[in-house]
Write a protein that holds these residues in place. Sequence first.
Motif, PDB file in Angstrom:
ATOM      1  N   LYS A 185       0.827  -1.208   0.000  1.00 33.59           N
ATOM      2  CA  LYS A 185       0.000   0.000   0.000  1.00 33.59           C
ATOM      3  C   LYS A 185       0.861   1.257   0.000  1.00 33.59           C
ATOM      4  O   LYS A 185       0.549   2.237  -0.690  1.00 33.59           O
ATOM      5  N   ARG A 186       1.955   1.230   0.759  1.00 31.42           N
ATOM      6  CA  ARG A 186       2.837   2.401   0.807  1.00 31.42           C
ATOM      7  C   ARG A 186       3.389   2.724  -0.585  1.00 31.42           C
ATOM      8  O   ARG A 186       3.375   3.886  -1.018  1.00 31.42           O
ATOM      9  N   HIS A 187       3.850   1.709  -1.295  1.00 33.76           N
ATOM     10  CA  HIS A 187       4.426   1.954  -2.625  1.00 33.76           C
ATOM     11  C   HIS A 187       3.349   2.373  -3.632  1.00 33.76           C
ATOM     12  O   HIS A 187       3.583   3.265  -4.458  1.00 33.76           O
ATOM     13  N   PHE A 188       2.177   1.746  -3.569  1.00 33.42           N
ATOM     14  CA  PHE A 188       1.105   2.143  -4.496  1.00 33.42           C
ATOM     15  C   PHE A 188       0.637   3.569  -4.201  1.00 33.42           C
ATOM     16  O   PHE A 188       0.294   4.323  -5.126  1.00 33.42           O
ATOM     17  N   ASN A 189       0.657   3.953  -2.933  1.00 35.89           N
ATOM     18  CA  ASN A 189       0.280   5.333  -2.597  1.00 35.89           C
ATOM     19  C   ASN A 189       1.275   6.333  -3.169  1.00 35.89           C
ATOM     20  O   ASN A 189       0.891   7.448  -3.552  1.00 35.89           O
ATOM     21  N   TYR A 190       2.558   5.971  -3.226  1.00 35.93           N
ATOM     22  CA  TYR A 190       3.525   6.847  -3.889  1.00 35.93           C
ATOM     23  C   TYR A 190       3.143   7.032  -5.363  1.00 35.93           C
ATOM     24  O   TYR A 190       3.248   8.124  -5.917  1.00 35.93           O
ATOM     25  N   LEU A 191       2.711   5.932  -6.005  1.00 36.98           N
ATOM     26  CA  LEU A 191       2.334   6.008  -7.419  1.00 36.98           C
ATOM     27  C   LEU A 191       1.152   6.944  -7.628  1.00 36.98           C
ATOM     28  O   LEU A 191       1.085   7.655  -8.638  1.00 36.98           O
ATOM     29  N   PHE A 192       0.219   6.947  -6.675  1.00 39.87           N
ATOM     30  CA  PHE A 192      -0.960   7.808  -6.809  1.00 39.87           C
ATOM     31  C   PHE A 192      -0.577   9.298  -6.813  1.00 39.87           C
ATOM     32  O   PHE A 192      -1.346  10.133  -7.294  1.00 39.87           O
ATOM     33  N   GLU A 193       0.603   9.620  -6.273  1.00 43.47           N
ATOM     34  CA  GLU A 193       1.025  11.025  -6.178  1.00 43.47           C
ATOM     35  C   GLU A 193       1.825  11.494  -7.390  1.00 43.47           C
ATOM     36  O   GLU A 193       2.186  12.669  -7.461  1.00 43.47           O
ATOM     37  N   ILE A 194       2.107  10.587  -8.331  1.00 43.06           N
ATOM     38  CA  ILE A 194       2.953  10.952  -9.475  1.00 43.06           C
ATOM     39  C   ILE A 194       2.071  11.525 -10.589  1.00 43.06           C
ATOM     40  O   ILE A 194       1.231  10.822 -11.151  1.00 43.06           O
ATOM     41  N   PRO A 195       2.239  12.788 -10.941  1.00 40.95           N
ATOM     42  CA  PRO A 195       1.409  13.396 -11.993  1.00 40.95           C
ATOM     43  C   PRO A 195       1.645  12.718 -13.344  1.00 40.95           C
ATOM     44  O   PRO A 195       2.784  12.414 -13.712  1.00 40.95           O
ATOM     45  N   GLY A 196       0.544  12.475 -14.051  1.00 43.30           N
ATOM     46  CA  GLY A 196       0.641  11.930 -15.402  1.00 43.30           C
ATOM     47  C   GLY A 196       0.863  10.433 -15.476  1.00 43.30           C
ATOM     48  O   GLY A 196       0.847   9.856 -16.572  1.00 43.30           O
ATOM     49  N   TYR A 197       1.059   9.778 -14.344  1.00 46.63           N
ATOM     50  CA  TYR A 197       1.308   8.338 -14.357  1.00 46.63           C
ATOM     51  C   TYR A 197      -0.025   7.593 -14.483  1.00 46.63           C
ATOM     52  O   TYR A 197      -1.010   7.952 -13.846  1.00 46.63           O
ATOM     53  N   ASN A 198      -0.045   6.537 -15.305  1.00 49.64           N
ATOM     54  CA  ASN A 198      -1.252   5.716 -15.438  1.00 49.64           C
ATOM     55  C   ASN A 198      -1.366   4.816 -14.206  1.00 49.64           C
ATOM     56  O   ASN A 198      -0.617   3.851 -14.052  1.00 49.64           O
ATOM     57  N   LYS A 199      -2.322   5.128 -13.340  1.00 44.30           N
ATOM     58  CA  LYS A 199      -2.416   4.492 -12.033  1.00 44.30           C
ATOM     59  C   LYS A 199      -3.367   3.296 -11.997  1.00 44.30           C
ATOM     60  O   LYS A 199      -3.640   2.755 -10.920  1.00 44.30           O
ATOM     61  N   THR A 200      -3.899   2.868 -13.142  1.00 43.72           N
ATOM     62  CA  THR A 200      -4.957   1.846 -13.119  1.00 43.72           C
ATOM     63  C   THR A 200      -4.508   0.555 -12.432  1.00 43.72           C
ATOM     64  O   THR A 200      -5.230   0.017 -11.587  1.00 43.72           O
ATOM     65  N   ASN A 201      -3.315   0.063 -12.774  1.00 43.91           N
ATOM     66  CA  ASN A 201      -2.859  -1.190 -12.150  1.00 43.91           C
ATOM     67  C   ASN A 201      -2.671  -1.038 -10.652  1.00 43.91           C
ATOM     68  O   ASN A 201      -2.971  -1.957  -9.876  1.00 43.91           O
TER      69      ASN A 201
END
Length: 402
Positions: A185-201
């Motif tokens: 969850k910690r690593h996926f939450n970092y991904l949610f904060e990255i602008p422009g990144y496709n977060k679907t997975n």
Amino acid sequence: MKKLVLSIAMVAAASLAFGQKKVVKEAEKGFKSGDLQTALTAIEGATTNPETSGDPATFLLKAQIQTKIFGTDTENTMETVEVGNQAISTFNKAFEMAGSNKTSTVGKAVYAEELPGVPDNLRPYSLLTLKNLAFDKALEKYNAEDLEMSYEFFNLAGEIDKTDSTIHYNAGFLANDLGRFEDAKRHFNYLFEIPGYNKTNAYYFMVQILSTEEKNPEAAFALVSKAREEYPNDKVLAEYEIQLLLQLNKMDEAMAQIKDALANDPNNSGLLLRSGYLKEQAGDLNGAMADYKKSVEVDPNFFEGNYYTGALMLEQSREILAELNALSDDEWEKKSQEMGKQADDLYRQAVPFFNKALEIKPDNTDIMIILFQVHTRLKNNAEAEAMNKKISAILGPNWQDN
């Protein structure tokens, strides 16, 4: 006399400062030549001496030595990871001492970029070098199928750069696979904060963790609702939303979502199954049967579609028989033949669907038992005995007593 004492003190102080600077030079020499343990011993002395401990360049050199030790360690164990963590801490201390200024001499060295494929003697041994070394070790461990250590090195690299989507996706994926759900969850939450990144997975994984591992469908639904705002056309997120609405017993909302989803994807077997389920729960058995049958028409190998179709036919048959048994003796005599035939016809129609389900999952004893009971009801003695042998081979000859 006072002048003489002062002169002696000044000479002593100068000698001490020169001695400490000599230690730093010794550490630099060991760092460049590869005598890293000697270099580390020397620089640790310099970091505790008042003459050199206030200079951020001293800690920068220590971090560079630690990074080189990390890189040359081929064991790649948790001890290696600890060296990497120590290097991060030392880099951070050097940067803070330099005023946390990336334009300062030390700040530039801490965050110096690396050119791809640069020789070791030209590497800056910066914080970004440490990140790249950790990433390489993570890949090496992954290829060696040591997923635990692969995660540790990806995690280390991710501590350096919170915006590297490749590192945090790999770390989250491995953590999830290893059952380390808080880390995932910690690593996926970092991904949610990255602008422009496709977060679907990342959303897919997080929804599954919240709903399945943490058994928190409310939190999972809140997350999938947020994800749907970002990705309104994503079919997987739409299905997750429907599934969670069902879990939360929000049947009307689920049906509305299913209708919208089927309008865009009318041959989606999973949506058809859920539509049928909702109709069955609402008492619309004909509508449910139509949806279940269509789900296997569009995907003949859809296990759940075959199973639900057969199961609904058996349920309808049982209801007919229950209605028949509730009649008075006179009414029973009049209607038993007709209603019994209707029930048997439904049993017969169910057989191909359960046969297909068993073909898809050939070791499923629950379906074998259903087919044994159906064939027994229909007096298909050869088929019932064949199914009995299959079940006995798995559950033992006395399976009916259990």
